[in-house]
Write a protein that holds these residues in place. Structure first.
Motif, PDB file in Angstrom:
ATOM      1  N   PHE A  22       0.833  -1.201   0.000  1.00 28.71           N
ATOM      2  CA  PHE A  22       0.000   0.000   0.000  1.00 28.71           C
ATOM      3  C   PHE A  22       0.869   1.251   0.000  1.00 28.71           C
ATOM      4  O   PHE A  22       0.576   2.220  -0.678  1.00 28.71           O
ATOM      5  N   ASP A  23       1.939   1.187   0.781  1.00 24.01           N
ATOM      6  CA  ASP A  23       2.830   2.345   0.876  1.00 24.01           C
ATOM      7  C   ASP A  23       3.478   2.640  -0.480  1.00 24.01           C
ATOM      8  O   ASP A  23       3.555   3.788  -0.907  1.00 24.01           O
ATOM      9  N   ARG A  24       3.918   1.581  -1.166  1.00 22.50           N
ATOM     10  CA  ARG A  24       4.577   1.781  -2.463  1.00 22.50           C
ATOM     11  C   ARG A  24       3.612   2.342  -3.499  1.00 22.50           C
ATOM     12  O   ARG A  24       3.966   3.236  -4.266  1.00 22.50           O
ATOM     13  N   VAL A  25       2.380   1.797  -3.523  1.00 19.76           N
ATOM     14  CA  VAL A  25       1.388   2.292  -4.490  1.00 19.76           C
ATOM     15  C   VAL A  25       1.069   3.754  -4.184  1.00 19.76           C
ATOM     16  O   VAL A  25       1.024   4.597  -5.090  1.00 19.76           O
ATOM     17  N   ASP A  26       0.883   4.048  -2.902  1.00 17.64           N
ATOM     18  CA  ASP A  26       0.557   5.414  -2.497  1.00 17.64           C
ATOM     19  C   ASP A  26       1.679   6.381  -2.885  1.00 17.64           C
ATOM     20  O   ASP A  26       1.433   7.442  -3.456  1.00 17.64           O
ATOM     21  N   ARG A  27       2.920   5.972  -2.621  1.00 13.34           N
ATOM     22  CA  ARG A  27       4.071   6.819  -2.960  1.00 13.34           C
ATOM     23  C   ARG A  27       4.152   7.058  -4.462  1.00 13.34           C
ATOM     24  O   ARG A  27       4.367   8.187  -4.910  1.00 13.34           O
ATOM     25  N   SER A  28       4.014   5.971  -5.250  1.00 16.17           N
ATOM     26  CA  SER A  28       4.124   6.094  -6.708  1.00 16.17           C
ATOM     27  C   SER A  28       3.063   7.047  -7.240  1.00 16.17           C
ATOM     28  O   SER A  28       3.369   7.956  -8.014  1.00 16.17           O
ATOM     29  N   LEU A  29       1.814   6.819  -6.809  1.00 19.42           N
ATOM     30  CA  LEU A  29       0.722   7.654  -7.317  1.00 19.42           C
ATOM     31  C   LEU A  29       0.893   9.098  -6.866  1.00 19.42           C
ATOM     32  O   LEU A  29       0.735  10.021  -7.661  1.00 19.42           O
ATOM     33  N   ARG A  30       1.219   9.261  -5.580  1.00 22.21           N
ATOM     34  CA  ARG A  30       1.376  10.616  -5.039  1.00 22.21           C
ATOM     35  C   ARG A  30       2.464  11.374  -5.788  1.00 22.21           C
ATOM     36  O   ARG A  30       2.248  12.482  -6.270  1.00 22.21           O
ATOM     37  N   SER A  31       3.642  10.749  -5.903  1.00 22.59           N
ATOM     38  CA  SER A  31       4.751  11.483  -6.529  1.00 22.59           C
ATOM     39  C   SER A  31       4.471  11.730  -8.007  1.00 22.59           C
ATOM     40  O   SER A  31       4.823  12.777  -8.538  1.00 22.59           O
ATOM     41  N   TYR A  32       3.765  10.778  -8.678  1.00 24.30           N
ATOM     42  CA  TYR A  32       3.488  10.974 -10.100  1.00 24.30           C
ATOM     43  C   TYR A  32       2.449  12.081 -10.299  1.00 24.30           C
ATOM     44  O   TYR A  32       2.676  13.011 -11.076  1.00 24.30           O
ATOM     45  N   LEU A  33       1.328  11.983  -9.575  1.00 24.69           N
ATOM     46  CA  LEU A  33       0.226  12.929  -9.819  1.00 24.69           C
ATOM     47  C   LEU A  33       0.575  14.342  -9.344  1.00 24.69           C
ATOM     48  O   LEU A  33       0.360  15.315 -10.077  1.00 24.69           O
ATOM     49  N   ILE A  34       1.158  14.444  -8.147  1.00 18.79           N
ATOM     50  CA  ILE A  34       1.526  15.789  -7.664  1.00 18.79           C
ATOM     51  C   ILE A  34       2.654  16.351  -8.522  1.00 18.79           C
ATOM     52  O   ILE A  34       2.662  17.524  -8.882  1.00 18.79           O
ATOM     53  N   GLY A  35       3.609  15.467  -8.880  1.00 17.17           N
ATOM     54  CA  GLY A  35       4.720  15.895  -9.740  1.00 17.17           C
ATOM     55  C   GLY A  35       4.207  16.413 -11.072  1.00 17.17           C
ATOM     56  O   GLY A  35       4.684  17.432 -11.583  1.00 17.17           O
ATOM     57  N   LEU A  36       3.206  15.727 -11.608  1.00 11.95           N
ATOM     58  CA  LEU A  36       2.636  16.125 -12.906  1.00 11.95           C
ATOM     59  C   LEU A  36       1.993  17.510 -12.806  1.00 11.95           C
ATOM     60  O   LEU A  36       2.123  18.330 -13.719  1.00 11.95           O
ATOM     61  N   MET A  37       1.319  17.764 -11.688  1.00  8.54           N
ATOM     62  CA  MET A  37       0.676  19.069 -11.509  1.00  8.54           C
ATOM     63  C   MET A  37       1.742  20.179 -11.419  1.00  8.54           C
ATOM     64  O   MET A  37       1.609  21.234 -12.016  1.00  8.54           O
ATOM     65  N   LYS A  38       2.822  19.896 -10.661  1.00  6.58           N
ATOM     66  CA  LYS A  38       3.901  20.891 -10.530  1.00  6.58           C
ATOM     67  C   LYS A  38       4.554  21.146 -11.884  1.00  6.58           C
ATOM     68  O   LYS A  38       4.856  22.278 -12.260  1.00  6.58           O
ATOM     69  N   LEU A  39       4.764  20.038 -12.622  1.00  5.47           N
ATOM     70  CA  LEU A  39       5.395  20.134 -13.940  1.00  5.47           C
ATOM     71  C   LEU A  39       4.536  20.972 -14.887  1.00  5.47           C
ATOM     72  O   LEU A  39       5.047  21.810 -15.634  1.00  5.47           O
ATOM     73  N   THR A  40       3.218  20.755 -14.824  1.00  5.91           N
ATOM     74  CA  THR A  40       2.297  21.512 -15.681  1.00  5.91           C
ATOM     75  C   THR A  40       2.384  22.997 -15.349  1.00  5.91           C
ATOM     76  O   THR A  40       2.422  23.840 -16.246  1.00  5.91           O
ATOM     77  N   PHE A  41       2.450  23.298 -14.045  1.00 12.68           N
ATOM     78  CA  PHE A  41       2.527  24.695 -13.625  1.00 12.68           C
ATOM     79  C   PHE A  41       3.825  25.341 -14.146  1.00 12.68           C
ATOM     80  O   PHE A  41       3.795  26.428 -14.740  1.00 12.68           O
ATOM     81  N   LEU A  42       4.951  24.634 -13.965  1.00 13.93           N
ATOM     82  CA  LEU A  42       6.246  25.185 -14.394  1.00 13.93           C
ATOM     83  C   LEU A  42       6.290  25.376 -15.909  1.00 13.93           C
ATOM     84  O   LEU A  42       6.744  26.402 -16.416  1.00 13.93           O
ATOM     85  N   ASP A  43       5.778  24.359 -16.647  1.00 15.84           N
ATOM     86  CA  ASP A  43       5.752  24.456 -18.117  1.00 15.84           C
ATOM     87  C   ASP A  43       4.892  25.616 -18.582  1.00 15.84           C
ATOM     88  O   ASP A  43       5.256  26.360 -19.488  1.00 15.84           O
ATOM     89  N   THR A  44       3.718  25.754 -17.923  1.00 14.39           N
ATOM     90  CA  THR A  44       2.799  26.836 -18.309  1.00 14.39           C
ATOM     91  C   THR A  44       3.460  28.189 -18.110  1.00 14.39           C
ATOM     92  O   THR A  44       3.407  29.057 -18.993  1.00 14.39           O
ATOM     93  N   VAL A  45       4.106  28.353 -16.956  1.00 17.94           N
ATOM     94  CA  VAL A  45       4.740  29.643 -16.651  1.00 17.94           C
ATOM     95  C   VAL A  45       5.859  29.944 -17.659  1.00 17.94           C
ATOM     96  O   VAL A  45       5.925  31.036 -18.233  1.00 17.94           O
ATOM     97  N   CYS A  46       6.724  28.948 -17.907  1.00 11.59           N
ATOM     98  CA  CYS A  46       7.864  29.169 -18.813  1.00 11.59           C
ATOM     99  C   CYS A  46       7.386  29.472 -20.234  1.00 11.59           C
ATOM    100  O   CYS A  46       7.833  30.433 -20.863  1.00 11.59           O
ATOM    101  N   LEU A  47       6.469  28.619 -20.734  1.00 14.78           N
ATOM    102  CA  LEU A  47       5.978  28.831 -22.095  1.00 14.78           C
ATOM    103  C   LEU A  47       5.199  30.140 -22.199  1.00 14.78           C
ATOM    104  O   LEU A  47       5.361  30.901 -23.167  1.00 14.78           O
ATOM    105  N   GLY A  48       4.360  30.397 -21.175  1.00 21.43           N
ATOM    106  CA  GLY A  48       3.556  31.619 -21.180  1.00 21.43           C
ATOM    107  C   GLY A  48       4.443  32.858 -21.225  1.00 21.43           C
ATOM    108  O   GLY A  48       4.208  33.772 -22.023  1.00 21.43           O
ATOM    109  N   LEU A  49       5.484  32.874 -20.382  1.00 18.45           N
ATOM    110  CA  LEU A  49       6.399  34.034 -20.349  1.00 18.45           C
ATOM    111  C   LEU A  49       7.111  34.194 -21.687  1.00 18.45           C
ATOM    112  O   LEU A  49       7.227  35.297 -22.229  1.00 18.45           O
ATOM    113  N   GLY A  50       7.600  33.065 -22.219  1.00 16.69           N
ATOM    114  CA  GLY A  50       8.323  33.108 -23.499  1.00 16.69           C
ATOM    115  C   GLY A  50       7.441  33.606 -24.624  1.00 16.69           C
ATOM    116  O   GLY A  50       7.851  34.471 -25.423  1.00 16.69           O
ATOM    117  N   LEU A  51       6.212  33.092 -24.698  1.00 12.28           N
ATOM    118  CA  LEU A  51       5.290  33.485 -25.769  1.00 12.28           C
ATOM    119  C   LEU A  51       4.873  34.946 -25.620  1.00 12.28           C
ATOM    120  O   LEU A  51       4.724  35.674 -26.608  1.00 12.28           O
TER     121      LEU A  51
END
Lengths: 162, 369
Positions: free
Chosen positions: B198-227
């Motif tokens: 349970f711990d491994r599944v929780d860790r994998s999902l947590r780090s993937y989903l939260i990481g994806l949200m952070k990544l989306t935010f960073l990408d949006t900011v960088c691309l938005g500023l550049g454009l």
């Protein structure tokens, strides 16, 4: 309006929190902290002679005896003398809470026994989000570990007790 | 920390088969899977907030209600806003999309013309000959064929998105109890290993989903500023769309890049420097993403080899269409963790011996009594 099962659950929760307060490891925790901790504890029941964990297993957490009796059997004579038996309120397997190492003893239920298990990674997540609870538990844990270390040292005639 | 052995070929075959089966089933109940997945993201993002409220003195259940109530309000407002926008501006969106598709095709035609001029050999190539002569007709066809369908899909999906806060509420309130009940039903011999699973599944999902949200935010900011710096219209919206498209690894990034180029080609048809500037910006952000942001956020949380990731993307698309593209990697990661850990549990001789001993004790207990 509260549904009956919610009400029953609330009563059962309060009883469990009271029981937790009676355990030496959690005696310094407030009701709010105990509720938070209760979310992480797993209750298990063992029959007489059932192995809880074995010497050489990779330890993943600590166990607290709620009722019954647990026999600790180790191939290391010194460790065997430290806590050969655990009764209600006692805990064992505490080293697994600090590091992922092999168990140094075997734990067997001496009679029908109920224990609470605290898993290392869940305890770490609690430490990260509420250091206050962590400090209180670690303080009590350290006191017992120190007591056990003293016992080991005292049993070794060629080592000084510090 | 002990290193666990890597799964073998047979284990990977089982993982891939189970992933395909799950995707096939998910495609049947997509209306529930998508809100469920978003609720899981919501749970991981809102959990720290609930804990802050609990520490401030609120009970766990009250804190959960407050936080999910807020989420429900925000989502309901968002759905109402989107629906009203879709109803009132659908015709405008059709014109805008046609305009940008036309711009992209114009740019493609010009580039081909230039290439053919510089390299006469290309004049006779199939690529140049296949360029549509009537670009207006092609753009119009594209819009008629796809935009209406996309808008209808959006309207169709919006109500089921209202399930997100509802599901997030129950995961926040009872997720831990459910997990404890599930663990309680496991025999004592497998208890510790099940906790580990349970711990491994929780860790994998947590780090993937939260990481994806952070990544989306960073990408949006960088691309938005550049454009924005390059003077492209709606830079933040474009950045967000490209960042969300990048959720589909490899393929999504390429589509995002094309989209940005198409908009730049339409906004600045006579300024190739700006268009190439957008391409360079996109490549830079992708490099930044791969070498800096990704290790910082998602990391190797799913521990899937890149080659296998690409192969699974094709399989995912085959099994469940566009949803399969999005879901395949998280599903594969979780199935891999579960299969690996189950394999370790079932092949552990000590654990199995302990299970047999407990069963033996259970059988002899009534006789003794």
């Amino acid at each position: 309006m509260k549904l009956p099962f919610n009400f029953l659950r609330a009563v059962a929760d309060d009883q469990r929190i009271e029981n937790l307060k009676g355990l030496s490891l959690f005696k310094r925790l407030t009701a709010r902290e105990l509720r938070e901790l209760d979310e992480l504890l797993h209750q298990r029941s063992y029959q007489k002679d059932e192995v809880i964990f074995d010497e050489g297993d990779v330890g993943l957490g600590l166990y607290i005896v709620v009722s019954g009796r647990v026999l600790i059997v180790s191939s290391h004579a010194a460790l065997q003398r430290v806590a050969p038996e655990c009764g209600p309120g006692d805990f064992f397997g505490e080293l697994a809470l600090f590091e992922e190492s092999q168990r140094t003893a075997r734990a067997v239920a001496g009679e029908p026994t109920q224990v609470l298990a605290l898993f290392r990674s869940e305890f770490f997540s609690l430490l990260e989000r509420d250091r206050g609870i962590g400090v209180k538990i670690l303080f009590e844990l350290s006191r017992t570990v120190v007591g056990r270390v003293r016992k080991v040292l005292a049993s070794q005639s060629h080592l000084p007790v510090v | 920390m002990r290193e666990e052995p890597e799964p073998g070929v047979l284990t990977w075959c089982v993982i891939i088969l189970v992933t395909c089966l799950i995707l096939y089933l998910f495609e049947r109940v997509l209306w529930l899977v998508v809100p469920g997945l978003l609720a899981l993201v919501g749970y991981y993002c809102l959990q720290p907030l609930v804990q802050v409220l609990v520490r401030a003195g609120l009970k766990q259940r009250t804190a959960g209600k407050v936080v999910t109530g807020l989420l429900f309000l925000v989502m309901a407002l968002g759905v109402i806003l989107l629906l009203s926008l879709a109803v009132t501006r659908a015709a405008g969106w059709k014109a805008v999309t046609a305009h940008y598709v036309q711009g992209g095709l114009d740019f493609l035609g010009k580039t081909e013309g230039l290439l053919a001029e510089k390299m006469p050999l290309l004049k006779s190539s199939a690529l140049v000959r296949s360029t549509p002569t009537n670009l207006d007709a092609v753009a119009g066809q594209f819009v008629d064929k796809y935009l209406g369908r996309v808008l209808l899909q959006m309207v169709h999906w919006l109500p089921s998105l209202l399930l997100v806060p509802y599901l997030a509420y129950f995961i926040l309130q009872d997720g831990n109890r459910l997990k404890k009940h599930m663990i309680q039903s496991v025999p004592n011999a497998f208890f510790e290993k099940t906790l580990l699973l349970f711990d491994r599944v929780d860790r994998s999902l947590r780090s993937y989903l939260i990481g994806l949200m952070k990544l989306t935010f960073l990408d949006t900011v960088c691309l938005g500023l550049g454009l924005w710096f390059l003077g492209i219209s709606n830079p933040l919206l474009l950045g967000l769309i490209a960042a969300v498209l990048a959720w589909v690894p490899y393929v999504g990034s390429a589509v995002g890049g094309l989209l940005v180029t198409m908009v730049a080609a339409t906004d600045f048809p006579s300024e190739p420097v700006t268009i190439y500037g957008c391409v360079v910006l996109f490549i830079c952000v992708r490099l930044l993403d791969d070498f800096v942001f990704m290790p910082m956020t998602v990391g190797r949380s799913l521990r899937v080899h890149p080659v296998l990731s690409v192969l699974m993307l094709f399989l995912g698309a085959e099994m469940a269409g566009p949803a399969g593209l999005l879901l395949v990697l998280p599903v594969l990661g979780v199935v891999a963790v579960i299969t690996e850990t189950l394999g370790q549990i079932l092949t552990d001789q000590r654990v199995r011996a302990r299970y047999r001993q407990a069963r033996q004790l259970q059988r002899t207990m009534p006789e003794a009594g």
